[in-house]
Design an enzyme around this catalytic site. Structure first.
Site, PDB file in Angstrom:
ATOM      1  N   HIS A   1      -3.716   7.545   2.512  1.00 12.50           N
ATOM      2  CA  HIS A   1      -3.563   6.058   1.894  1.00 12.50           C
ATOM      3  C   HIS A   1      -5.006   6.122   2.399  1.00 12.50           C
ATOM      4  O   HIS A   1      -5.884   6.074   3.952  1.00 12.50           O
ATOM      5  CB  HIS A   1      -2.553   4.758   2.768  1.00 12.50           C
ATOM      6  CG  HIS A   1      -3.164   3.521   2.076  1.00 12.50           C
ATOM      7  ND1 HIS A   1      -3.458   3.336   1.042  1.00 12.50           N
ATOM      8  CD2 HIS A   1      -3.683   2.624   2.466  1.00 12.50           C
ATOM      9  CE1 HIS A   1      -3.866   2.448   0.862  1.00 12.50           C
ATOM     10  NE2 HIS A   1      -3.889   1.782   2.170  1.00 12.50           N
TER      11      HIS A   1
ATOM     12  N   CYS B   1       0.576  -1.429  -0.219  1.00  7.51           N
ATOM     13  CA  CYS B   1      -0.263  -0.217   0.145  1.00  7.51           C
ATOM     14  C   CYS B   1       0.795   1.391  -0.394  1.00  7.51           C
ATOM     15  O   CYS B   1      -0.220   2.626   0.119  1.00  7.51           O
ATOM     16  CB  CYS B   1      -1.139  -0.430   1.541  1.00  7.51           C
ATOM     17  SG  CYS B   1      -1.741  -1.804   1.166  1.00  7.51           S
TER      18      CYS B   1
ATOM     19  N   ASN C   1     -10.087  -0.071  -0.251  1.00  6.77           N
ATOM     20  CA  ASN C   1      -8.518   0.020  -0.267  1.00  6.77           C
ATOM     21  C   ASN C   1      -7.934  -0.434  -1.751  1.00  6.77           C
ATOM     22  O   ASN C   1      -7.952  -1.870  -2.301  1.00  6.77           O
ATOM     23  CB  ASN C   1      -8.157  -0.562   1.014  1.00  6.77           C
ATOM     24  CG  ASN C   1      -6.067  -0.550   1.212  1.00  6.77           C
ATOM     25  OD1 ASN C   1      -6.188  -0.336   0.036  1.00  6.77           O
ATOM     26  ND2 ASN C   1      -6.002  -1.370   2.066  1.00  6.77           N
TER      27      ASN C   1
HETATM   28  O1  UT7 Z   1      -3.834  -0.725   3.718  1.00  9.82           O
HETATM   29  C1  UT7 Z   1      -3.129  -1.081   4.928  1.00  9.82           C
HETATM   30  C2  UT7 Z   1      -3.485  -2.562   5.325  1.00  9.82           C
HETATM   31  N1  UT7 Z   1      -5.221  -2.418   5.527  1.00  9.82           N
HETATM   32  C3  UT7 Z   1      -5.853  -1.470   6.379  1.00  9.82           C
HETATM   33  O2  UT7 Z   1      -5.351  -0.489   6.785  1.00  9.82           O
HETATM   34  C4  UT7 Z   1      -6.767  -2.434   6.995  1.00  9.82           C
HETATM   35  C5  UT7 Z   1      -6.646  -2.348   9.211  1.00  9.82           C
HETATM   36  N2  UT7 Z   1      -7.843  -2.903   8.866  1.00  9.82           N
HETATM   37  C6  UT7 Z   1      -8.865  -2.440   9.341  1.00  9.82           C
HETATM   38  O3  UT7 Z   1      -9.518  -1.816   8.560  1.00  9.82           O
HETATM   39  C7  UT7 Z   1     -10.155  -3.064  10.709  1.00  9.82           C
HETATM   40  O4  UT7 Z   1      -9.525  -3.906  11.211  1.00  9.82           O
HETATM   41  C8  UT7 Z   1     -11.601  -3.968   9.908  1.00  9.82           C
HETATM   42  C9  UT7 Z   1     -11.541  -3.250   8.964  1.00  9.82           C
HETATM   43  C10 UT7 Z   1     -10.448  -5.458   9.005  1.00  9.82           C
HETATM   44  C11 UT7 Z   1     -11.724  -4.414  11.309  1.00  9.82           C
HETATM   45  O5  UT7 Z   1     -11.937  -3.967  11.812  1.00  9.82           O
HETATM   46  P1  UT7 Z   1     -12.281  -4.036  13.340  1.00  9.82           P
HETATM   47  O6  UT7 Z   1     -12.974  -2.630  13.909  1.00  9.82           O
HETATM   48  O7  UT7 Z   1     -10.669  -4.236  13.133  1.00  9.82           O
HETATM   49  O8  UT7 Z   1     -12.651  -5.240  13.971  1.00  9.82           O
HETATM   50  P2  UT7 Z   1     -12.040  -6.658  14.377  1.00  9.82           P
HETATM   51  O9  UT7 Z   1     -11.312  -7.112  13.203  1.00  9.82           O
HETATM   52  O10 UT7 Z   1     -11.948  -6.045  15.071  1.00  9.82           O
HETATM   53  O11 UT7 Z   1     -13.762  -7.295  14.249  1.00  9.82           O
HETATM   54  C12 UT7 Z   1     -14.736  -7.273  15.024  1.00  9.82           C
HETATM   55  C13 UT7 Z   1     -16.138  -8.187  15.050  1.00  9.82           C
HETATM   56  C14 UT7 Z   1     -15.502  -9.420  14.773  1.00  9.82           C
HETATM   57  O12 UT7 Z   1     -16.507 -10.558  15.569  1.00  9.82           O
HETATM   58  P3  UT7 Z   1     -16.465 -10.552  16.986  1.00  9.82           P
HETATM   59  O13 UT7 Z   1     -15.415 -11.964  17.217  1.00  9.82           O
HETATM   60  O14 UT7 Z   1     -16.671  -9.418  18.189  1.00  9.82           O
HETATM   61  O15 UT7 Z   1     -17.323 -11.683  17.311  1.00  9.82           O
HETATM   62  C15 UT7 Z   1     -15.478 -10.431  13.643  1.00  9.82           C
HETATM   63  O16 UT7 Z   1     -15.484 -11.940  13.040  1.00  9.82           O
HETATM   64  O17 UT7 Z   1     -16.458  -7.802  13.285  1.00  9.82           O
HETATM   65  C16 UT7 Z   1     -16.622  -9.138  12.860  1.00  9.82           C
HETATM   66  N3  UT7 Z   1     -16.321  -9.433  11.236  1.00  9.82           N
HETATM   67  C17 UT7 Z   1     -17.493  -9.341  10.375  1.00  9.82           C
HETATM   68  N4  UT7 Z   1     -18.199  -8.895  10.708  1.00  9.82           N
HETATM   69  C18 UT7 Z   1     -19.339  -8.772   9.881  1.00  9.82           C
HETATM   70  C19 UT7 Z   1     -15.216  -8.909  10.644  1.00  9.82           C
HETATM   71  N5  UT7 Z   1     -15.453  -8.380   9.515  1.00  9.82           N
HETATM   72  C20 UT7 Z   1     -16.984  -8.358   9.359  1.00  9.82           C
HETATM   73  C21 UT7 Z   1     -17.475  -8.350   8.217  1.00  9.82           C
HETATM   74  N6  UT7 Z   1     -18.811  -8.001   9.152  1.00  9.82           N
HETATM   75  N7  UT7 Z   1     -16.991  -8.054   7.420  1.00  9.82           N
END
Ligand code: UT7
Length: 314
Positions: free
Chosen positions: A240, A115, A270
């Site tokens: 980004h 990225c 992204n």
């Molecule tokens: O370019 C650089 C590379 N990437 C990034 O910058 C991405 C960096 N990360 C992020 O943007 C975020 O971490 C995400 C958007 C990927 C995830 O958001 P988060 O607030 O960190 O959520 P999380 O991974 O802590 O997940 C929270 C909950 C989980 O459920 P439980 O364990 O709390 O029951 C996940 O299973 O959300 C669940 N979850 C979803 N629910 C609905 C994860 N993906 C999804 C989804 N839809 N698509």
């Protein structure tokens, strides 16, 4: 002898025709528009057509930037493409692009910094121009992320999209690019990668998110300090486009109101190395940037890699 600077002459971008919105995605995996919007700010992403390649998209973006540059393609003496998703292992995307554009003889190579790739490529072109090694550079970020995303994994497939962005840089006695800053820490490789021998990207989203917020906060401060500037001297932040929450956190650390931050992540997600030039071109074409304004570009990605560029517009 007067110093040589590199000046940004023109921008261009391309997004594939097919749009995949959150409603469609929620029929493919267990997710919802509400969750995706709240957690990422992404509404839709563009997906390359079958047979549409990274070089095809890079060519479309490059032609737009070249068209606005007033330069003949033969005047380009450096082509750098930032990509994580080349169509072939070799030749480089840059060489294929160069040939498509009808240029012969320019130095051409790819940069792989995921990225942060566009910032790495821009910094490289800037150093070529400042040292007299090139006069007119074409710098492209392009990604076909849809081909390395596991469309059954809701934690990653909601984030990524395809597209390309390009800029033309020319040697000038006036800046231009004021400074660039590049960093990497390979000890974090395992948090965001296509694991060896596998096809799809894997990410520990939460850990990546925290590192991105911390690191981007640091690099914007490093960039300001290197130029003896305050956040109030920056007219536009061009970040980004990974997640609107990361963008908001960086703006908040800088004390910058969101009106001065370019945010395009909602409509393309992204697009890795293409994110920054897509945002740049979008805002440029909307007439946001005025001559003499100061722009701070930044990115963070797999590696980890991170970087920034400070430039004067126009
Ligand atoms: O370019 C650089 C590379 N990437 C990034 O910058 C991405 C960096 N990360 C992020 O943007 C975020 O971490 C995400 C958007 C990927 C995830 O958001 P988060 O607030 O960190 O959520 P999380 O991974 O802590 O997940 C929270 C909950 C989980 O459920 P439980 O364990 O709390 O029951 C996940 O299973 O959300 C669940 N979850 C979803 N629910 C609905 C994860 N993906 C999804 C989804 N839809 N698509």
């Amino acid at each position: 002898m007067n110093p040589i600077y590199s000046r940004l002459v023109s921008t261009g971008s391309y997004l594939p025709e097919r749009i995949l919105d959150n409603a469609q995605l929620s029929r493919m995996v267990d997710t919802s528009d509400e969750w995706i919007m709240a957690r990422t700010g992404i509404r839709a992403r563009h997906i390359a057509a079958p047979g549409e390649s990274s070089v095809d998209m890079a060519t479309a973006a490059a032609l737009r930037a070249l068209g606005d540059s007033g330069l003949d393609i033969q005047e380009i003496d450096l082509v750098i493409v930032a990509t994580t998703t080349p169509d072939q292992i070799f030749p480089s995307t840059a060489c294929i692009l160069q040939s498509r554009l009808g240029n012969r003889g320019a130095a051409a190579f790819d940069v792989q910094a995921v990225c942060t790739g566009f910032i790495y490529a821009l910094a490289t072109a800037d150093r070529f121009i400042r040292s007299g090694g090139a006069r007119h550079a074409l710098v492209v970020g392009v990604e076909t992320m849809s081909r390395i995303v596991d469309w059954t994994d809701r934690s990653t497939c909601i984030l990524f999209g395809d597209g390309a962005g390009a800029v033309v840089l020319s040697a000038s006695s006036e800046p231009g690019i004021l400074s660039t800053h590049l960093h990497a820490d390979g000890s974090y490789a395992g948090l965001l990668q296509v694991p060896e021998g596998e096809k799809y990207l894997a990410m520990q989203g939460n850990a990546v998110f925290r590192m991105a917020v911390r690191t981007l906060g640091e690099i914007v401060q490093e960039t300001l300090a290197a130029n003896g500037m305050q956040a109030s001297d920056i007219d536009w932040l061009v970040p980004h486009q990974a997640n609107v929450r990361i963008i908001q956190a960086t703006a908040e650390k800088l004390g910058m109101p969101m009106e001065r931050v370019v945010v395009t992540v909602a409509h393309h997600g992204n697009v890795s190395a293409a994110s920054v030039p897509l945002a740049l071109d979008d805002a440029a074409r909307r007439g946001c940037f005025l001559p003499g304004q100061t722009l701070l570009l930044e990115a963070f990605g797999g590696g980890f890699t991170w970087g920034s560029a400070l430039l004067r517009w126009g």
